[in-house]
Design a protein around this motif. Structure first.
Motif, PDB file in Angstrom:
ATOM      1  N   LEU A 215      -2.203 -16.167   6.961  1.00 26.39           N
ATOM      2  CA  LEU A 215      -2.517 -16.290   5.539  1.00 26.39           C
ATOM      3  C   LEU A 215      -3.944 -16.759   5.309  1.00 26.39           C
ATOM      4  O   LEU A 215      -4.514 -16.509   4.248  1.00 26.39           O
ATOM      5  CB  LEU A 215      -1.545 -17.273   4.876  1.00 26.39           C
ATOM      6  CG  LEU A 215      -0.178 -16.721   4.479  1.00 26.39           C
ATOM      7  CD1 LEU A 215       0.716 -17.848   3.993  1.00 26.39           C
ATOM      8  CD2 LEU A 215      -0.311 -15.643   3.418  1.00 26.39           C
ATOM      9  N   ARG A 216      -4.517 -17.457   6.281  1.00 28.25           N
ATOM     10  CA  ARG A 216      -5.881 -17.972   6.128  1.00 28.25           C
ATOM     11  C   ARG A 216      -6.945 -17.011   6.650  1.00 28.25           C
ATOM     12  O   ARG A 216      -8.129 -17.304   6.554  1.00 28.25           O
ATOM     13  CB  ARG A 216      -6.010 -19.324   6.837  1.00 28.25           C
ATOM     14  CG  ARG A 216      -5.225 -20.437   6.154  1.00 28.25           C
ATOM     15  CD  ARG A 216      -5.503 -21.748   6.831  1.00 28.25           C
ATOM     16  NE  ARG A 216      -4.834 -22.863   6.173  1.00 28.25           N
ATOM     17  CZ  ARG A 216      -4.883 -24.131   6.594  1.00 28.25           C
ATOM     18  NH1 ARG A 216      -5.590 -24.424   7.682  1.00 28.25           N
ATOM     19  NH2 ARG A 216      -4.252 -25.084   5.939  1.00 28.25           N
ATOM     20  N   ILE A 217      -6.505 -15.907   7.237  1.00 22.46           N
ATOM     21  CA  ILE A 217      -7.461 -14.904   7.700  1.00 22.46           C
ATOM     22  C   ILE A 217      -7.846 -14.032   6.509  1.00 22.46           C
ATOM     23  O   ILE A 217      -7.004 -13.339   5.931  1.00 22.46           O
ATOM     24  CB  ILE A 217      -6.871 -14.055   8.837  1.00 22.46           C
ATOM     25  CG1 ILE A 217      -6.570 -14.948  10.052  1.00 22.46           C
ATOM     26  CG2 ILE A 217      -7.829 -12.933   9.224  1.00 22.46           C
ATOM     27  CD1 ILE A 217      -5.907 -14.206  11.206  1.00 22.46           C
ATOM     28  N   LYS A 218      -9.090 -14.083   6.126  1.00 20.00           N
ATOM     29  CA  LYS A 218      -9.564 -13.364   4.937  1.00 20.00           C
ATOM     30  C   LYS A 218     -10.079 -11.965   5.250  1.00 20.00           C
ATOM     31  O   LYS A 218     -10.041 -11.080   4.392  1.00 20.00           O
ATOM     32  CB  LYS A 218     -10.658 -14.187   4.245  1.00 20.00           C
ATOM     33  CG  LYS A 218     -10.231 -15.606   3.889  1.00 20.00           C
ATOM     34  CD  LYS A 218      -8.945 -15.620   3.066  1.00 20.00           C
ATOM     35  CE  LYS A 218      -8.480 -17.030   2.749  1.00 20.00           C
ATOM     36  NZ  LYS A 218      -7.182 -17.024   2.015  1.00 20.00           N
ATOM     37  N   GLN A 219     -10.570 -11.783   6.462  1.00 22.17           N
ATOM     38  CA  GLN A 219     -11.014 -10.455   6.901  1.00 22.17           C
ATOM     39  C   GLN A 219     -10.699 -10.328   8.377  1.00 22.17           C
ATOM     40  O   GLN A 219     -10.708 -11.326   9.116  1.00 22.17           O
ATOM     41  CB  GLN A 219     -12.512 -10.253   6.667  1.00 22.17           C
ATOM     42  CG  GLN A 219     -12.915 -10.165   5.205  1.00 22.17           C
ATOM     43  CD  GLN A 219     -14.405  -9.933   5.049  1.00 22.17           C
ATOM     44  OE1 GLN A 219     -15.208 -10.353   5.869  1.00 22.17           O
ATOM     45  NE2 GLN A 219     -14.783  -9.264   3.963  1.00 22.17           N
ATOM     46  N   ALA A 220     -10.423  -9.113   8.824  1.00 19.14           N
ATOM     47  CA  ALA A 220     -10.130  -8.885  10.239  1.00 19.14           C
ATOM     48  C   ALA A 220     -10.613  -7.499  10.639  1.00 19.14           C
ATOM     49  O   ALA A 220     -10.385  -6.524   9.915  1.00 19.14           O
ATOM     50  CB  ALA A 220      -8.633  -9.023  10.504  1.00 19.14           C
ATOM     51  N   LYS A 221     -11.276  -7.430  11.781  1.00 24.39           N
ATOM     52  CA  LYS A 221     -11.776  -6.153  12.291  1.00 24.39           C
ATOM     53  C   LYS A 221     -11.410  -6.031  13.759  1.00 24.39           C
ATOM     54  O   LYS A 221     -11.701  -6.914  14.567  1.00 24.39           O
ATOM     55  CB  LYS A 221     -13.294  -6.057  12.123  1.00 24.39           C
ATOM     56  CG  LYS A 221     -13.879  -4.756  12.658  1.00 24.39           C
ATOM     57  CD  LYS A 221     -15.389  -4.731  12.513  1.00 24.39           C
ATOM     58  CE  LYS A 221     -15.968  -3.445  13.083  1.00 24.39           C
ATOM     59  NZ  LYS A 221     -17.458  -3.430  12.997  1.00 24.39           N
ATOM     60  N   LEU A 222     -10.755  -4.925  14.108  1.00 27.38           N
ATOM     61  CA  LEU A 222     -10.362  -4.682  15.492  1.00 27.38           C
ATOM     62  C   LEU A 222     -11.587  -4.266  16.301  1.00 27.38           C
ATOM     63  O   LEU A 222     -12.322  -3.358  15.911  1.00 27.38           O
ATOM     64  CB  LEU A 222      -9.302  -3.576  15.532  1.00 27.38           C
ATOM     65  CG  LEU A 222      -8.571  -3.357  16.855  1.00 27.38           C
ATOM     66  CD1 LEU A 222      -7.713  -4.559  17.199  1.00 27.38           C
ATOM     67  CD2 LEU A 222      -7.701  -2.095  16.763  1.00 27.38           C
ATOM     68  N   LEU A 223     -11.813  -4.930  17.427  1.00 24.84           N
ATOM     69  CA  LEU A 223     -12.934  -4.603  18.310  1.00 24.84           C
ATOM     70  C   LEU A 223     -12.408  -3.654  19.386  1.00 24.84           C
ATOM     71  O   LEU A 223     -11.895  -4.079  20.418  1.00 24.84           O
ATOM     72  CB  LEU A 223     -13.530  -5.870  18.910  1.00 24.84           C
ATOM     73  CG  LEU A 223     -14.016  -6.902  17.880  1.00 24.84           C
ATOM     74  CD1 LEU A 223     -14.619  -8.122  18.581  1.00 24.84           C
ATOM     75  CD2 LEU A 223     -15.040  -6.280  16.925  1.00 24.84           C
ATOM     76  N   LYS A 224     -12.508  -2.359  19.135  1.00 27.27           N
ATOM     77  CA  LYS A 224     -11.805  -1.354  19.917  1.00 27.27           C
ATOM     78  C   LYS A 224     -12.265  -1.268  21.373  1.00 27.27           C
ATOM     79  O   LYS A 224     -11.552  -0.714  22.213  1.00 27.27           O
ATOM     80  CB  LYS A 224     -11.944   0.007  19.245  1.00 27.27           C
ATOM     81  CG  LYS A 224     -11.293   0.073  17.873  1.00 27.27           C
ATOM     82  CD  LYS A 224     -11.442   1.449  17.249  1.00 27.27           C
ATOM     83  CE  LYS A 224     -10.783   1.502  15.882  1.00 27.27           C
ATOM     84  NZ  LYS A 224     -10.908   2.841  15.242  1.00 27.27           N
ATOM     85  N   TYR A 225     -13.437  -1.782  21.683  1.00 26.95           N
ATOM     86  CA  TYR A 225     -13.943  -1.678  23.050  1.00 26.95           C
ATOM     87  C   TYR A 225     -14.062  -3.043  23.715  1.00 26.95           C
ATOM     88  O   TYR A 225     -14.732  -3.179  24.739  1.00 26.95           O
ATOM     89  CB  TYR A 225     -15.301  -0.965  23.042  1.00 26.95           C
ATOM     90  CG  TYR A 225     -15.228   0.390  22.379  1.00 26.95           C
ATOM     91  CD1 TYR A 225     -14.617   1.466  23.031  1.00 26.95           C
ATOM     92  CD2 TYR A 225     -15.729   0.591  21.092  1.00 26.95           C
ATOM     93  CE1 TYR A 225     -14.526   2.713  22.410  1.00 26.95           C
ATOM     94  CE2 TYR A 225     -15.633   1.838  20.480  1.00 26.95           C
ATOM     95  CZ  TYR A 225     -15.026   2.880  21.137  1.00 26.95           C
ATOM     96  OH  TYR A 225     -14.926   4.117  20.521  1.00 26.95           O
ATOM     97  N   ASP A 226     -13.403  -4.026  23.143  1.00 26.64           N
ATOM     98  CA  ASP A 226     -13.475  -5.394  23.676  1.00 26.64           C
ATOM     99  C   ASP A 226     -12.049  -5.855  23.953  1.00 26.64           C
ATOM    100  O   ASP A 226     -11.381  -6.408  23.090  1.00 26.64           O
ATOM    101  CB  ASP A 226     -14.155  -6.304  22.651  1.00 26.64           C
ATOM    102  CG  ASP A 226     -14.527  -7.659  23.253  1.00 26.64           C
ATOM    103  OD1 ASP A 226     -14.173  -7.896  24.422  1.00 26.64           O
ATOM    104  OD2 ASP A 226     -15.153  -8.462  22.549  1.00 26.64           O
ATOM    105  N   ASP A 227     -11.569  -5.604  25.188  1.00 28.73           N
ATOM    106  CA  ASP A 227     -10.188  -5.935  25.503  1.00 28.73           C
ATOM    107  C   ASP A 227     -10.101  -7.271  26.240  1.00 28.73           C
ATOM    108  O   ASP A 227     -11.111  -7.877  26.598  1.00 28.73           O
ATOM    109  CB  ASP A 227      -9.527  -4.822  26.311  1.00 28.73           C
ATOM    110  CG  ASP A 227     -10.239  -4.550  27.632  1.00 28.73           C
ATOM    111  OD1 ASP A 227     -11.268  -5.203  27.894  1.00 28.73           O
ATOM    112  OD2 ASP A 227      -9.783  -3.687  28.389  1.00 28.73           O
TER     113      ASP A 227
END
Length: 327
Positions: A215-227
């Motif tokens: 609930l406190r995460i306001k934005q999120a971006k998947l880092l597709k090449y950072d596993d």
């Protein structure tokens, strides 16, 4: 309409005979299904009219290139490029588990994930017709999760995909004062706890595991090449006793009346708590943030006995609350 299990068994057997060029007909199939019913204890017996309906189902619903050879007195395939794609054939326990799982998912998962789970179960029900659905009213199976706060679907699915595929996620996270920080996290876990969603993740900013409320995460971006490689110690650390990471008070002792003891049995404050016959409860360790709300919720039916320092803290908090109402 959902297909009955007995019909699906028959269709699968007919398809196999056709593939083997056995030229089955309604008479031979009636005898064959009676034999199978006796030997394998399957409800598969039927009459000639049912066999003819099964043949129509193969033609109309499964595009079977069916033909009848009068010389051989049997059915055959006009070409062998046809495959019988049988729907999933599950037993009633498996279907029941899937239906109950879908009902739970509807209550604890946000969209669109809950919709995907619901659609998958609906697809299973198209080809399976369990008897329990004839009498069970699944709408009356309720899960009151209390999940009333709306999670942003895009944020949840980003964290879900990060957890699912072991990919890092860049987030903008608000602390309890609303201040935002940018972080890169490894979402090793997804946890539904106390009617909210969390992830226990390795935080690159703090260089240690941290628990984040979704609930406190306001934005999120998947880092597709950072596993990342999941860390067993982080996954194994998910227990009700220490999930949120509050500091603990050790060797706490309570006294509770009967119905409060029942509450403690149903939802222990610690997995190692011990309830004695005289109503006292020994708790190895518990956070103040967990203990005080529980005591207040019991409206005087639970008394804090030890330690004295904690008793004094509770007394001061109660006095402050009382003073607020006496102004």
């Amino acid at each position: 309409m959902p297909m009955q299990k007995s019909r699906l068994h028959r269709l699968m057997h007919i398809a196999a005979l056709l593939k083997e060029n056995r030229y089955p007909n309604s008479e031979t199939l009636v005898k064959e299904f009676r034999r199978i019913a006796l030997e394998e204890n399957l409800e598969i017996s039927c009459g000639k009219k049912t066999i003819l309906r099964d043949m129509k189902v193969l033609e109309n619903e499964f595009n079977c290139p069916l033909a009848f050879d009068r010389g051989r007195n049997g059915y055959y395939l006009k070409h062998h490029g046809w495959d019988f794609i049988a729907p999933a054939l599950l037993d009633e326990n498996e279907i029941l588990a899937a239906v109950i799982g879908a009902r739970i998912a509807e209550e604890i998962f946000p969209a669109p994930l809950k919709n995907k789970i619901r659609n998958a179960v609906d697809y299973l029900l198209q080809s399976n017709n369990p008897e329990f659905l004839d009498s069970a009213n699944m709408a009356s199976l309720n899960i009151l999760s209390g999940l009333y706060a709306n999670l942003e679907p895009e944020i949840f699915m980003t964290l879900f995909r990060g957890w699912q595929n072991n990919l890092c996620v860049k987030i903008s996270y608000a602390d309890w004062q609303g201040e935002l920080t940018e972080r890169i996290i490894e979402p090793h876990t997804l946890v539904f706890f106390n009617n909210s969603w969390y992830t226990k993740a390795f935080c690159h900013l703090k260089n240690q595991p941290r628990t984040f409320s979704l609930l406190r995460i306001k934005q999120a971006k998947l880092l597709k090449y950072d596993d990342f490689t999941p860390k067993k110690e982080i996954i194994d650390s998910i227990t009700p006793d220490d999930f949120l990471g509050f500091s603990k008070i050790h060797d706490v002792k309570l006294h509770a009346v009967k119905h409060s003891l029942e509450r403690l049995k149903a939802a222990p404050l610690h997995s190692g708590q011990v309830i004695h016959d005289d109503g006292t409860v020994d708790i190895p360790a518990v956070a103040r943030e967990v203990l005080f709300p529980f005591i207040l919720s019991q409206e005087g039916n639970v008394k804090l006995l030890a330690p004295d320092t904690l008793k004094n803290e509770l007394k001061e908090e109660l006095q402050q609350m009382l003073a607020d109402y006496c102004r």
